[in-house]
Design a protein around this motif. Sequence first.
Motif, PDB file in Angstrom:
ATOM      1  N   ARG A 177       0.823  -1.220   0.000  1.00  0.00           N
ATOM      2  CA  ARG A 177       0.000   0.000   0.000  1.00  0.00           C
ATOM      3  C   ARG A 177       0.846   1.254   0.000  1.00  0.00           C
ATOM      4  O   ARG A 177       0.381   2.327  -0.359  1.00  0.00           O
ATOM      5  N   ASN A 178       2.083   1.151   0.455  1.00  0.00           N
ATOM      6  CA  ASN A 178       2.965   2.321   0.522  1.00  0.00           C
ATOM      7  C   ASN A 178       3.742   2.538  -0.768  1.00  0.00           C
ATOM      8  O   ASN A 178       4.573   3.424  -0.819  1.00  0.00           O
ATOM      9  N   SER A 179       3.487   1.727  -1.768  1.00  0.00           N
ATOM     10  CA  SER A 179       4.324   1.786  -2.960  1.00  0.00           C
ATOM     11  C   SER A 179       3.736   2.690  -4.039  1.00  0.00           C
ATOM     12  O   SER A 179       2.528   2.810  -4.192  1.00  0.00           O
ATOM     13  N   LEU A 180       4.636   3.317  -4.759  1.00  0.00           N
ATOM     14  CA  LEU A 180       4.261   4.255  -5.814  1.00  0.00           C
ATOM     15  C   LEU A 180       5.028   3.872  -7.081  1.00  0.00           C
ATOM     16  O   LEU A 180       6.251   3.981  -7.122  1.00  0.00           O
ATOM     17  N   PRO A 181       4.316   3.415  -8.119  1.00  0.00           N
ATOM     18  CA  PRO A 181       5.012   3.041  -9.349  1.00  0.00           C
ATOM     19  C   PRO A 181       5.681   4.254  -9.995  1.00  0.00           C
ATOM     20  O   PRO A 181       5.128   5.352  -9.985  1.00  0.00           O
ATOM     21  N   TYR A 182       6.869   4.034 -10.546  1.00  0.00           N
ATOM     22  CA  TYR A 182       7.561   5.140 -11.187  1.00  0.00           C
ATOM     23  C   TYR A 182       8.283   4.665 -12.445  1.00  0.00           C
ATOM     24  O   TYR A 182       8.486   3.464 -12.643  1.00  0.00           O
ATOM     25  N   ASP A 183       8.659   5.657 -13.253  1.00  0.00           N
ATOM     26  CA  ASP A 183       9.462   5.413 -14.450  1.00  0.00           C
ATOM     27  C   ASP A 183      10.577   6.443 -14.498  1.00  0.00           C
ATOM     28  O   ASP A 183      10.391   7.575 -14.057  1.00  0.00           O
ATOM     29  N   ILE A 184      11.689   6.036 -15.042  1.00  0.00           N
ATOM     30  CA  ILE A 184      12.761   6.998 -15.333  1.00  0.00           C
ATOM     31  C   ILE A 184      12.826   7.194 -16.838  1.00  0.00           C
ATOM     32  O   ILE A 184      12.911   6.230 -17.592  1.00  0.00           O
ATOM     33  N   GLN A 185      12.716   8.462 -17.253  1.00  0.00           N
ATOM     34  CA  GLN A 185      12.841   8.790 -18.672  1.00  0.00           C
ATOM     35  C   GLN A 185      13.879   9.888 -18.802  1.00  0.00           C
ATOM     36  O   GLN A 185      13.771  10.923 -18.155  1.00  0.00           O
ATOM     37  N   MET A 186      14.860   9.624 -19.629  1.00  0.00           N
ATOM     38  CA  MET A 186      15.998  10.522 -19.734  1.00  0.00           C
ATOM     39  C   MET A 186      16.576  10.706 -18.336  1.00  0.00           C
ATOM     40  O   MET A 186      16.932   9.729 -17.703  1.00  0.00           O
ATOM     41  N   ASN A 187      16.619  11.948 -17.845  1.00  0.00           N
ATOM     42  CA  ASN A 187      17.186  12.167 -16.514  1.00  0.00           C
ATOM     43  C   ASN A 187      16.115  12.596 -15.526  1.00  0.00           C
ATOM     44  O   ASN A 187      16.404  13.248 -14.532  1.00  0.00           O
ATOM     45  N   ASP A 188      14.877  12.213 -15.799  1.00  0.00           N
ATOM     46  CA  ASP A 188      13.767  12.603 -14.935  1.00  0.00           C
ATOM     47  C   ASP A 188      13.035  11.377 -14.396  1.00  0.00           C
ATOM     48  O   ASP A 188      13.020  10.326 -15.029  1.00  0.00           O
ATOM     49  N   VAL A 189      12.441  11.577 -13.219  1.00  0.00           N
ATOM     50  CA  VAL A 189      11.688  10.511 -12.566  1.00  0.00           C
ATOM     51  C   VAL A 189      10.210  10.897 -12.595  1.00  0.00           C
ATOM     52  O   VAL A 189       9.847  12.003 -12.168  1.00  0.00           O
ATOM     53  N   TYR A 190       9.392   9.995 -13.087  1.00  0.00           N
ATOM     54  CA  TYR A 190       7.957  10.249 -13.204  1.00  0.00           C
ATOM     55  C   TYR A 190       7.180   9.260 -12.357  1.00  0.00           C
ATOM     56  O   TYR A 190       7.430   8.045 -12.408  1.00  0.00           O
ATOM     57  N   ALA A 191       6.204   9.771 -11.596  1.00  0.00           N
ATOM     58  CA  ALA A 191       5.226   8.890 -10.966  1.00  0.00           C
ATOM     59  C   ALA A 191       4.193   8.525 -12.027  1.00  0.00           C
ATOM     60  O   ALA A 191       3.734   9.389 -12.781  1.00  0.00           O
ATOM     61  N   THR A 192       3.849   7.253 -12.095  1.00  0.00           N
ATOM     62  CA  THR A 192       2.850   6.822 -13.073  1.00  0.00           C
ATOM     63  C   THR A 192       1.542   7.567 -12.857  1.00  0.00           C
ATOM     64  O   THR A 192       0.885   7.983 -13.803  1.00  0.00           O
ATOM     65  N   GLU A 193       1.195   7.732 -11.583  1.00  0.00           N
ATOM     66  CA  GLU A 193      -0.026   8.468 -11.240  1.00  0.00           C
ATOM     67  C   GLU A 193       0.153   9.071  -9.859  1.00  0.00           C
ATOM     68  O   GLU A 193       0.643   8.409  -8.954  1.00  0.00           O
ATOM     69  N   CYS A 194      -0.277  10.320  -9.713  1.00  0.00           N
ATOM     70  CA  CYS A 194      -0.220  10.943  -8.386  1.00  0.00           C
ATOM     71  C   CYS A 194      -1.246  10.269  -7.479  1.00  0.00           C
ATOM     72  O   CYS A 194      -2.426  10.205  -7.830  1.00  0.00           O
ATOM     73  N   PRO A 195      -0.828   9.780  -6.298  1.00  0.00           N
ATOM     74  CA  PRO A 195      -1.774   9.105  -5.405  1.00  0.00           C
ATOM     75  C   PRO A 195      -2.730  10.080  -4.717  1.00  0.00           C
ATOM     76  O   PRO A 195      -3.706   9.652  -4.102  1.00  0.00           O
ATOM     77  N   PHE A 196      -2.468  11.352  -4.811  1.00  0.00           N
ATOM     78  CA  PHE A 196      -3.281  12.344  -4.101  1.00  0.00           C
ATOM     79  C   PHE A 196      -4.347  12.956  -4.996  1.00  0.00           C
ATOM     80  O   PHE A 196      -5.497  13.080  -4.603  1.00  0.00           O
ATOM     81  N   CYS A 197      -3.974  13.364  -6.204  1.00  0.00           N
ATOM     82  CA  CYS A 197      -4.944  14.045  -7.067  1.00  0.00           C
ATOM     83  C   CYS A 197      -5.256  13.254  -8.334  1.00  0.00           C
ATOM     84  O   CYS A 197      -6.146  13.621  -9.090  1.00  0.00           O
ATOM     85  N   GLY A 198      -4.503  12.162  -8.572  1.00  0.00           N
ATOM     86  CA  GLY A 198      -4.826  11.293  -9.690  1.00  0.00           C
ATOM     87  C   GLY A 198      -4.223  11.697 -11.021  1.00  0.00           C
ATOM     88  O   GLY A 198      -4.466  11.035 -12.029  1.00  0.00           O
ATOM     89  N   GLN A 199      -3.453  12.763 -11.034  1.00  0.00           N
ATOM     90  CA  GLN A 199      -2.839  13.177 -12.305  1.00  0.00           C
ATOM     91  C   GLN A 199      -1.863  12.108 -12.799  1.00  0.00           C
ATOM     92  O   GLN A 199      -1.088  11.553 -12.025  1.00  0.00           O
ATOM     93  N   ALA A 200      -1.930  11.846 -14.091  1.00  0.00           N
ATOM     94  CA  ALA A 200      -1.073  10.825 -14.680  1.00  0.00           C
ATOM     95  C   ALA A 200       0.286  11.415 -15.045  1.00  0.00           C
ATOM     96  O   ALA A 200       0.395  12.585 -15.416  1.00  0.00           O
TER      97      ALA A 200
END
Length: 79
Positions: free
Chosen positions: A5-28
Amino acid sequence: MIPFRNSLPYDIQMNDVYATECPFCGQAHVRLPLKPGEVAELRGGSRKRAVVFPCCHERLQLVDADADYLLADRPLDRK
Ligand SMILES: [Zn+2]
């Protein structure tokens, strides 16, 4: 062992880290104020790092990471 439940999926693209989806507001695909090198430092849980989501300014304390997930110090209950 940190619960899933504490986990947040992420991706690294180029030199940036992206959350797949914000757990608070839902933004992708949210670019986090975090660098891949800092994710590497989180791995193994020896370092901690607070991030503020740019979409809704929610703050999250990250305590660990693996190849697919950032791990927070509290549950991220998605709606
Ligand atoms: Zn958000």
